[in-house]
Motif scaffolding. Structure first.
Motif, PDB file in Angstrom:
ATOM      1  N   ARG A  93       0.838  -1.202   0.000  1.00  0.00           N
ATOM      2  CA  ARG A  93       0.000   0.000   0.000  1.00  0.00           C
ATOM      3  C   ARG A  93       0.872   1.250   0.000  1.00  0.00           C
ATOM      4  NH1 ARG A  93      -5.641  -0.658   3.125  1.00  0.00           N
ATOM      5  NH2 ARG A  93      -6.090  -2.741   2.406  1.00  0.00           N
ATOM      6  N   LEU A  94       1.935   1.225   0.816  1.00  0.00           N
ATOM      7  CA  LEU A  94       2.837   2.384   0.867  1.00  0.00           C
ATOM      8  C   LEU A  94       3.429   2.689  -0.504  1.00  0.00           C
ATOM      9  CD1 LEU A  94       4.774   1.931   4.214  1.00  0.00           C
ATOM     10  CD2 LEU A  94       3.333   3.864   3.551  1.00  0.00           C
ATOM     11  N   GLU A  95       3.839   1.646  -1.213  1.00  0.00           N
ATOM     12  CA  GLU A  95       4.407   1.853  -2.547  1.00  0.00           C
ATOM     13  C   GLU A  95       3.394   2.472  -3.491  1.00  0.00           C
ATOM     14  OE1 GLU A  95       7.564   1.704  -3.547  1.00  0.00           O
ATOM     15  OE2 GLU A  95       7.938   1.321  -1.421  1.00  0.00           O
ATOM     16  N   GLU A  96       2.166   1.982  -3.454  1.00  0.00           N
ATOM     17  CA  GLU A  96       1.136   2.540  -4.338  1.00  0.00           C
ATOM     18  C   GLU A  96       0.785   3.975  -3.947  1.00  0.00           C
ATOM     19  OE1 GLU A  96      -3.253   1.500  -6.125  1.00  0.00           O
ATOM     20  OE2 GLU A  96      -1.956  -0.130  -5.449  1.00  0.00           O
ATOM     21  N   ILE A  97       0.735   4.252  -2.656  1.00  0.00           N
ATOM     22  CA  ILE A  97       0.450   5.613  -2.188  1.00  0.00           C
ATOM     23  C   ILE A  97       1.535   6.567  -2.664  1.00  0.00           C
ATOM     24  CG2 ILE A  97       0.376   7.068  -0.116  1.00  0.00           C
ATOM     25  CD1 ILE A  97      -1.078   4.647   1.242  1.00  0.00           C
ATOM     26  N   LYS A  98       2.796   6.169  -2.517  1.00  0.00           N
ATOM     27  CA  LYS A  98       3.915   7.018  -2.958  1.00  0.00           C
ATOM     28  C   LYS A  98       3.886   7.222  -4.467  1.00  0.00           C
ATOM     29  CE  LYS A  98       6.932   5.587   0.806  1.00  0.00           C
ATOM     30  NZ  LYS A  98       8.118   4.789   1.155  1.00  0.00           N
ATOM     31  N   ARG A  99       3.485   6.190  -5.197  1.00  0.00           N
ATOM     32  CA  ARG A  99       3.408   6.293  -6.659  1.00  0.00           C
ATOM     33  C   ARG A  99       2.274   7.227  -7.075  1.00  0.00           C
ATOM     34  NH1 ARG A  99       4.061   1.273  -7.314  1.00  0.00           N
ATOM     35  NH2 ARG A  99       1.895   0.615  -7.237  1.00  0.00           N
ATOM     36  N   ASN A 100       1.125   7.146  -6.383  1.00  0.00           N
ATOM     37  CA  ASN A 100      -0.047   7.937  -6.754  1.00  0.00           C
ATOM     38  C   ASN A 100      -0.028   9.360  -6.207  1.00  0.00           C
ATOM     39  OD1 ASN A 100      -1.124   5.809  -8.194  1.00  0.00           O
ATOM     40  ND2 ASN A 100      -2.278   5.034  -6.450  1.00  0.00           N
ATOM     41  N   ASP A 101       0.697   9.583  -5.114  1.00  0.00           N
ATOM     42  CA  ASP A 101       0.778  10.926  -4.527  1.00  0.00           C
ATOM     43  C   ASP A 101       2.181  11.117  -3.935  1.00  0.00           C
ATOM     44  OD1 ASP A 101       0.469  13.361  -3.243  1.00  0.00           O
ATOM     45  OD2 ASP A 101      -1.475  12.865  -2.367  1.00  0.00           O
ATOM     46  N   PRO A 102       3.163  11.385  -4.818  1.00  0.00           N
ATOM     47  CA  PRO A 102       4.557  11.481  -4.366  1.00  0.00           C
ATOM     48  C   PRO A 102       4.804  12.588  -3.337  1.00  0.00           C
ATOM     49  CG  PRO A 102       4.419  11.506  -6.774  1.00  0.00           C
ATOM     50  CD  PRO A 102       3.023  11.585  -6.246  1.00  0.00           C
TER      51      PRO A 102
END
Length: 142
Positions: free
Chosen positions: A111-120
């Protein structure tokens, strides 16, 4: 032994007969921990010893900080569209006398990886109490 004295009942239990869970090191490999769980003496309760001390005050501060930042928690939830990352039913008016007052922060590594990808720009994830809390859980995971 049971003793009655002035309307009070005293029950004494020998400590040697009390259950003591099997203890193993949290530093064992995943395979060794799985083997301990599957062994007959591992059934029921298995106590992991030598875990790092949980940063309780940082965890509390992280949740308190999130509760004060609905803009940030909304961004977290928007950045991971599959499911809510932060949940606080009491803050949204869904609490009550028969509802547990709990706040949930669900930040798996994926989830953290996707969050960082979607909202850097969500760099706050690595700062202050929230960052300390995430580093603690990451240390336990690895």
């Amino acid at each position: 032994h049971i003793i009655s004295h002035r309307s009070t009942l005293f029950i004494f239990i020998e400590l040697s007969s009390m259950f003591t869970p099997r203890s193993i090191s949290a530093k064992l490999s995943e395979a060794e921990i799985a083997q301990a769980i599957d062994s007959p003496e591992g059934k029921g309760i298995l106590l992991l010893i030598d875990l790092p001390k949980a940063p309780i005050s940082e965890i509390q501060a992280a949740f308190d900080g999130l509760a004060k930042r609905p803009d940030f928690t909304s961004r977290l939830n928007n950045a991971y569209a599959k499911n809510m990352v932060y949940k606080d039913s009491f803050s949204t008016g869904n609490g009550g006398p028969k509802v547990d007052m709990k706040r949930v922060l669900d930040l798996s590594p994926e989830r953290l990886e996707e969050i960082k990808r979607n909202d850097p720009d969500l760099s706050l994830l690595q700062e202050d109490a929230l960052g300390a809390t995430l580093r603690y859980w990451d240390n336990l995971r690895t």
